[in-house]
Motif scaffolding. Structure first.
Motif, PDB file in Angstrom:
ATOM      1  N   VAL A   1       0.842  -1.205   0.000  1.00  0.00           N
ATOM      2  CA  VAL A   1       0.000   0.000   0.000  1.00  0.00           C
ATOM      3  C   VAL A   1       0.874   1.251   0.000  1.00  0.00           C
ATOM      4  O   VAL A   1       0.623   2.212  -0.743  1.00  0.00           O
ATOM      5  CB  VAL A   1      -0.943   0.006   1.228  1.00  0.00           C
ATOM      6  CG1 VAL A   1      -1.674   1.340   1.341  1.00  0.00           C
ATOM      7  CG2 VAL A   1      -1.937  -1.133   1.131  1.00  0.00           C
TER       8      VAL A   1
ATOM      9  N   SER B   1       1.320   4.098  -3.041  1.00  0.00           N
ATOM     10  CA  SER B   1       0.923   5.494  -2.806  1.00  0.00           C
ATOM     11  C   SER B   1       2.052   6.477  -3.031  1.00  0.00           C
ATOM     12  O   SER B   1       1.798   7.677  -3.217  1.00  0.00           O
ATOM     13  CB  SER B   1       0.414   5.647  -1.367  1.00  0.00           C
ATOM     14  OG  SER B   1       1.476   5.541  -0.429  1.00  0.00           O
TER      15      SER B   1
ATOM     16  N   TYR C   1      -8.255   4.722  -1.341  1.00  0.00           N
ATOM     17  CA  TYR C   1      -7.436   4.024  -0.357  1.00  0.00           C
ATOM     18  C   TYR C   1      -8.261   3.502   0.815  1.00  0.00           C
ATOM     19  O   TYR C   1      -7.804   2.631   1.550  1.00  0.00           O
ATOM     20  CB  TYR C   1      -6.288   4.928   0.110  1.00  0.00           C
ATOM     21  CG  TYR C   1      -5.113   4.847  -0.846  1.00  0.00           C
ATOM     22  CD1 TYR C   1      -4.164   3.836  -0.727  1.00  0.00           C
ATOM     23  CD2 TYR C   1      -5.002   5.738  -1.904  1.00  0.00           C
ATOM     24  CE1 TYR C   1      -3.122   3.735  -1.614  1.00  0.00           C
ATOM     25  CE2 TYR C   1      -3.963   5.640  -2.811  1.00  0.00           C
ATOM     26  CZ  TYR C   1      -3.020   4.643  -2.666  1.00  0.00           C
ATOM     27  OH  TYR C   1      -1.984   4.517  -3.565  1.00  0.00           O
TER      28      TYR C   1
ATOM     29  N   VAL D   1      -9.152   0.187  -0.699  1.00  0.00           N
ATOM     30  CA  VAL D   1      -7.943  -0.627  -0.659  1.00  0.00           C
ATOM     31  C   VAL D   1      -7.692  -1.155   0.754  1.00  0.00           C
ATOM     32  O   VAL D   1      -7.370  -2.331   0.952  1.00  0.00           O
ATOM     33  CB  VAL D   1      -6.720   0.190  -1.144  1.00  0.00           C
ATOM     34  CG1 VAL D   1      -5.407  -0.548  -0.836  1.00  0.00           C
ATOM     35  CG2 VAL D   1      -6.825   0.461  -2.635  1.00  0.00           C
ATOM     36  N   GLY D   2      -7.856  -0.280   1.746  1.00  0.00           N
ATOM     37  CA  GLY D   2      -7.626  -0.675   3.132  1.00  0.00           C
ATOM     38  C   GLY D   2      -8.578  -1.749   3.606  1.00  0.00           C
ATOM     39  O   GLY D   2      -8.180  -2.704   4.283  1.00  0.00           O
TER      40      GLY D   2
ATOM     41  N   SER E   1      -3.764   2.679   5.473  1.00  0.00           N
ATOM     42  CA  SER E   1      -4.111   2.942   4.080  1.00  0.00           C
ATOM     43  C   SER E   1      -4.796   4.295   3.886  1.00  0.00           C
ATOM     44  O   SER E   1      -4.455   5.051   2.971  1.00  0.00           O
ATOM     45  CB  SER E   1      -5.009   1.816   3.554  1.00  0.00           C
ATOM     46  OG  SER E   1      -5.346   2.027   2.199  1.00  0.00           O
TER      47      SER E   1
ATOM     48  N   ARG F   1      -2.738   7.642   3.468  1.00  0.00           N
ATOM     49  CA  ARG F   1      -1.777   7.827   2.377  1.00  0.00           C
ATOM     50  C   ARG F   1      -1.955   9.099   1.558  1.00  0.00           C
ATOM     51  O   ARG F   1      -0.966   9.798   1.293  1.00  0.00           O
ATOM     52  CB  ARG F   1      -1.796   6.610   1.441  1.00  0.00           C
ATOM     53  CG  ARG F   1      -1.367   5.283   2.047  1.00  0.00           C
ATOM     54  CD  ARG F   1       0.076   5.318   2.498  1.00  0.00           C
ATOM     55  NE  ARG F   1       0.268   5.932   3.795  1.00  0.00           N
ATOM     56  CZ  ARG F   1       1.389   6.500   4.196  1.00  0.00           C
ATOM     57  NH1 ARG F   1       2.424   6.591   3.372  1.00  0.00           N
ATOM     58  NH2 ARG F   1       1.497   7.009   5.389  1.00  0.00           N
TER      59      ARG F   1
END
Length: 407
Positions: free
Chosen positions: A257, A261, A289, A292-293, A334, A337
């Motif tokens: 991650v 980023s 994000y 994504v997290g 995440s 970022r």
């Protein structure tokens, strides 16, 4: 993962816990560069964007390498001193550490020291917006670790030798990356590794970016990467082993991650310079994000919970709570970022440094307290609370406010 299997089945869970704590020394690399890596990223980004020439970039690199070489020598001396004085067992809170374990710890610290100036290769690729190249080069380290592990296993070497592979992999990967990065910017290796007569880095120097970035990296390291050592002071070897097993997934995914980023750093810098960066851009990346997290956190938690018994042959137990909190720590990291990558100016670095201190203090205190009662889950929960409270919320709010008014 293979080391975990071999250590737990051949030497037991306590040997794995010792290995995990020793290898955590390698996490000290990010803040050992005195924060000068931030200046290298910005200088390379400015060179890539045509704002400075190759000669100016070469001066920044040569000066930075000279300064970091001094740091390397000091740390190597410290590694030797800690081994000679027998201080590692007390420092890591592992009384059962033998001479071999202490040697592995000193070897790891020495490899970190030697890797400090070489680690600038990754910073160069970050400034070129080619983080994927630096990521691909980490497979060099994977090959070194596999080869080292094969030798250790075939010759039935003692448990402490398992820690040699990761340290050696770190050193060789950084060396290889540095060589290729210098080629990418058209600067010969011999032009960089020459002592500089000055420590003046101008707009990329200590007060502009290095000092605040160093404070920030130190805070991040204490918050996320040194928890195994703190947990070893607060809990049992079984909980350290449980945390370390789950962290194999969470740390790896967090690194992915982070690397994904980092390209936002020069991207935001270029957009800001052109006056084309808006709040909607930052919010779009925050949403991205967040997804994504959640996704990566769920994958990491599932893998840690389901694979622990299989990989360790039942020696290490990862509870459902530990697995869930390890996933939560990925989500917390995440979502920070976009704001962290946007705040790459001197004032932004100082703001990050200001919030990194309470974040680190909170994480350490909570790790020691929650770790004593909740074990591995408490350590993951501690970092998540600290990052949400002192990194995500204040930095994201400040970023949106800063974009709204002229810089």
């Amino acid at each position: 993962m293979l080391s975990t299997r071999l250590l737990t089945t051949s030497f037991g869970v306590e040997s794995f816990a010792v290995y995990a704590v020793v290898v955590s020394i390698l996490a000290s690399l990010p803040f050992a560069d005195l924060g000068l890596g931030a200046g290298v990223v910005n200088a390379t980004s400015d060179f890539h964007g045509g704002r400075i020439d190759r000669g100016a970039l070469q001066t920044v690199l040569r000066t930075t390498v000279s300064a970091l070489s001094i740091v390397s020598c000091v740390l190597i001396a410290c590694a030797a001193g800690l081994f000679a004085s027998g201080s590692w067992p007390s420092l890591l809170a592992i009384p059962s550490m033998g001479m071999g374990d202490s040697f592995a710890a000193s070897f790891s610290l020495a490899c970190v020291a030697a890797s400090i100036p070489l680690g600038l290769g990754t910073r160069i690729y970050q400034g070129l917006q080619r983080t994927q190249t630096a990521t691909a080069l980490t497979f060099v380290g994977v090959g070194v670790q596999v080869a080292t592990l094969g030798v250790v296993f075939l010759f039935h070497l003692p448990a402490w030798t398992y820690a040699i592979g990761p340290a050696l992999a770190l050193l060789l990967t950084n060396a290889f990356t540095m060589i290729l990065a210098l080629r990418a910017i058209g600067i010969a290796t011999g032009q960089i590794f020459v002592p500089s007569r000055t420590i003046d880095l101008g707009q990329y120097g200590f007060s502009k970016s290095a000092i605040p970035y160093l404070i920030t990296l130190l805070g991040v390291t204490l918050t996320l990467q040194m928890q195994r050592i703190f947990l070893s002071h607060a809990s049992t070897p079984d909980e350290v082993a449980s945390f370390s097993f789950a962290a194999q997934f969470s740390v790896a995914i967090t690194s992915v991650v982070t690397l994904s980023s980092i390209n936002l750093w020069p991207k935001f810098r270029d957009l800001q310079s052109a006056g084309a960066l808006s709040q909607s851009t930052i919010l779009r990346f925050v949403r991205m994000y967040t997804v994504v997290g959640v996704a990566f956190g769920a994958i990491s938690a599932t893998a840690a919970y389901c694979l622990a018994a299989f990989v360790t042959n039942g020696s290490v137990v990862v509870s459902l709570v530990t697995a869930a909190t390890s996933g939560l720590s990925i989500f917390a990291w995440s979502v920070t970022r976009p704001a962290v990558m946007f705040l790459n100016s001197p004032s932004g670095f100082w703001l990050q440094a200001a919030w990194a201190l309470p974040c680190a203090v909170t994480a350490v205190i909570l790790t020691l307290t929650l770790g004593a009662t909740m074990g591995a889950a408490g350590a993951f929960l501690a970092s998540s609370i600290a990052v949400f409270t002192f990194t995500f919320a204040p930095l994201t709010i400040h970023s949106l406010r800063q974009i709204r008014r002229p810089r």
